[in-house]
Design a protein around this motif. Sequence first.
Motif, PDB file in Angstrom:
ATOM      1  N   LEU A 409       0.838  -1.202   0.000  1.00  0.00           N
ATOM      2  CA  LEU A 409       0.000   0.000   0.000  1.00  0.00           C
ATOM      3  C   LEU A 409       0.868   1.246   0.000  1.00  0.00           C
ATOM      4  O   LEU A 409       0.621   2.199  -0.765  1.00  0.00           O
ATOM      5  N   LEU A 410       1.917   1.254   0.828  1.00  0.00           N
ATOM      6  CA  LEU A 410       2.834   2.393   0.892  1.00  0.00           C
ATOM      7  C   LEU A 410       3.548   2.583  -0.448  1.00  0.00           C
ATOM      8  O   LEU A 410       3.665   3.715  -0.944  1.00  0.00           O
ATOM      9  N   ALA A 411       4.002   1.480  -1.052  1.00  0.00           N
ATOM     10  CA  ALA A 411       4.692   1.566  -2.339  1.00  0.00           C
ATOM     11  C   ALA A 411       3.768   2.125  -3.415  1.00  0.00           C
ATOM     12  O   ALA A 411       4.173   2.953  -4.240  1.00  0.00           O
ATOM     13  N   GLY A 412       2.510   1.680  -3.406  1.00  0.00           N
ATOM     14  CA  GLY A 412       1.543   2.160  -4.377  1.00  0.00           C
ATOM     15  C   GLY A 412       1.272   3.645  -4.229  1.00  0.00           C
ATOM     16  O   GLY A 412       1.143   4.372  -5.235  1.00  0.00           O
ATOM     17  N   ILE A 413       1.189   4.120  -2.996  1.00  0.00           N
ATOM     18  CA  ILE A 413       0.951   5.542  -2.747  1.00  0.00           C
ATOM     19  C   ILE A 413       2.121   6.383  -3.258  1.00  0.00           C
ATOM     20  O   ILE A 413       1.930   7.437  -3.884  1.00  0.00           O
ATOM     21  N   ILE A 414       3.353   5.916  -3.015  1.00  0.00           N
ATOM     22  CA  ILE A 414       4.541   6.650  -3.487  1.00  0.00           C
ATOM     23  C   ILE A 414       4.544   6.720  -5.008  1.00  0.00           C
ATOM     24  O   ILE A 414       4.803   7.774  -5.605  1.00  0.00           O
ATOM     25  N   LEU A 415       4.256   5.587  -5.674  1.00  0.00           N
ATOM     26  CA  LEU A 415       4.207   5.577  -7.135  1.00  0.00           C
ATOM     27  C   LEU A 415       3.123   6.511  -7.661  1.00  0.00           C
ATOM     28  O   LEU A 415       3.303   7.182  -8.681  1.00  0.00           O
ATOM     29  N   LEU A 416       2.013   6.570  -6.949  1.00  0.00           N
ATOM     30  CA  LEU A 416       0.913   7.440  -7.359  1.00  0.00           C
ATOM     31  C   LEU A 416       1.317   8.906  -7.258  1.00  0.00           C
ATOM     32  O   LEU A 416       1.020   9.715  -8.162  1.00  0.00           O
ATOM     33  N   LEU A 417       2.013   9.261  -6.181  1.00  0.00           N
ATOM     34  CA  LEU A 417       2.440  10.639  -5.985  1.00  0.00           C
ATOM     35  C   LEU A 417       3.480  11.073  -7.020  1.00  0.00           C
ATOM     36  O   LEU A 417       3.552  12.242  -7.404  1.00  0.00           O
ATOM     37  N   LEU A 418       4.296  10.122  -7.465  1.00  0.00           N
ATOM     38  CA  LEU A 418       5.368  10.434  -8.422  1.00  0.00           C
ATOM     39  C   LEU A 418       4.976  10.115  -9.863  1.00  0.00           C
ATOM     40  O   LEU A 418       5.829  10.171 -10.760  1.00  0.00           O
ATOM     41  N   TYR A 419       3.722   9.800 -10.087  1.00  0.00           N
ATOM     42  CA  TYR A 419       3.279   9.283 -11.388  1.00  0.00           C
ATOM     43  C   TYR A 419       3.673  10.188 -12.556  1.00  0.00           C
ATOM     44  O   TYR A 419       4.289   9.737 -13.538  1.00  0.00           O
ATOM     45  N   ASN A 420       3.347  11.447 -12.481  1.00  0.00           N
ATOM     46  CA  ASN A 420       3.614  12.348 -13.609  1.00  0.00           C
ATOM     47  C   ASN A 420       5.103  12.496 -13.890  1.00  0.00           C
ATOM     48  O   ASN A 420       5.534  12.535 -15.057  1.00  0.00           O
ATOM     49  N   LYS A 421       5.911  12.562 -12.834  1.00  0.00           N
ATOM     50  CA  LYS A 421       7.353  12.682 -13.019  1.00  0.00           C
ATOM     51  C   LYS A 421       7.939  11.423 -13.650  1.00  0.00           C
ATOM     52  O   LYS A 421       8.801  11.498 -14.533  1.00  0.00           O
ATOM     53  N   VAL A 422       7.468  10.266 -13.193  1.00  0.00           N
ATOM     54  CA  VAL A 422       7.957   9.000 -13.743  1.00  0.00           C
ATOM     55  C   VAL A 422       7.564   8.874 -15.207  1.00  0.00           C
ATOM     56  O   VAL A 422       8.347   8.410 -16.048  1.00  0.00           O
ATOM     57  N   LEU A 423       6.352   9.314 -15.523  1.00  0.00           N
ATOM     58  CA  LEU A 423       5.854   9.203 -16.891  1.00  0.00           C
ATOM     59  C   LEU A 423       6.719  10.011 -17.864  1.00  0.00           C
ATOM     60  O   LEU A 423       6.899   9.633 -19.020  1.00  0.00           O
ATOM     61  N   LYS A 424       7.262  11.131 -17.370  1.00  0.00           N
ATOM     62  CA  LYS A 424       8.073  11.993 -18.242  1.00  0.00           C
ATOM     63  C   LYS A 424       9.444  11.404 -18.553  1.00  0.00           C
ATOM     64  O   LYS A 424      10.142  11.892 -19.433  1.00  0.00           O
ATOM     65  N   LEU A 425       9.836  10.341 -17.826  1.00  0.00           N
ATOM     66  CA  LEU A 425      11.166   9.770 -18.036  1.00  0.00           C
ATOM     67  C   LEU A 425      11.353   9.253 -19.457  1.00  0.00           C
ATOM     68  O   LEU A 425      12.452   9.283 -20.001  1.00  0.00           O
TER      69      LEU A 425
END
Length: 438
Positions: A409-425
Amino acid sequence: MKNKKALNLLFVANGISGFAQGITMLSIPWYFIHVRNESGMWMGFYAVITLGSIFWGLYAGALVDGFNRKDVFLGTNFIEGLIVLSVASLGFKEEVLPAILIVMVFTTTFYGYNIHYPNLYAFAQEISDPKDYTRVTSYIEIVGQSTSIAAAALGAILLEGMNTTIDLTNLGINLSIPIQVRKWELHEIFLLDGITYILSFIMIIFIRHKPVRNVTQIEADEGDLTDRLKVGYDYLKKNPLVTIFGICSYAIFIVVLVEIFSLVPIYISAHLQRGGDVVGLTELMYASGSLISGFVISKVLRSMPIPRSIILLTFLTTIAFFICAVTRAVWIFYIVSFFIGFANSGSRIFRVSFLFKLIPNDLTGRVNSIFNVITTVIRIVFILIFWIPFFSQGSNIVYAFGILGCFTLLAGIILLLLYNKVLKLTKGQEQPVAAVKQ
């Protein structure tokens, strides 16, 4: 698709060796926890083995980058097959195997995974076009999980044996078919395992391929192992978003490894109060979910951004582990195991495909080694926590499932918060993220 024949041979060789490996890795934890009733001993062994995998995983990554990847496959299959067959032959001679030799077979297979899968994916990346990465990793998953299904089905029978009769009178046929399969001893399972290593070795010999891109192997003058691994560390340090994404996307893999080898045998024996047949059928459902995932990923989910798919699968895993913590119904556990297999397989396909686009091929092994260290340390923490006698008493093992659910759950929340930045990679990016200069 380029190098199609080479890829097909690679898939078949991987499936052959994975078949008996699955039965072996299924039978050993069950043997210690259910047959010998020594769950504490097994958890201790598993903790030590996992700790050792940190150092071996680092070296394995350097081997993947430092040698011809076909030669790595040949070497590992030969060595692992020799060890497993040697233990099996001793078992036939003495009719009983000491615990240390059984653990050695588990360790050999477990450490073999540390080099086999990074090498498998790096080799596939080496001979595939970038546009085919997701499809190739899906094929690897489909073939691997198909053999896992067969291994789980056979393992369920071999662990407990079978003595039943198929009655066809209800179908208007006056016929009854007796089916009797005796329970296999561990050394007999090891013999089957060792033979498949040899078959895989022979298949790999016939692989002929032409790399899609130039692959520069590590040269001797690039420094010792520490210097080589520092290159992988420096790459991740320079690309922190890749590091965070990698660790969080490994969350499902982390909890599944802890679950399969540490929790499931205790959960089934102490909480569900069932036998080895449930162990095998649970693995069958897990592998079935993984297999279905391979098909679904390649047809449906690949239409959405990879980070979004990983987030959805991470939350699906969270729900699955929370359900395990509150149920005692075997059929629900089967269904949950199916979805855990689906999520783990899907996240692996997406993670590997995404990292393929980010990490230069000549750094793949060493960067994966750093990820291996991080994820292994996390697994060791969980294993040591669950080694506490409290979790082996009665149905207390359900609390372990709850803890793992909170982690995903914690990992999923972190990925959700960083979603837009990760997508730009990878947005508008044809080449991998710049590698650190060696």
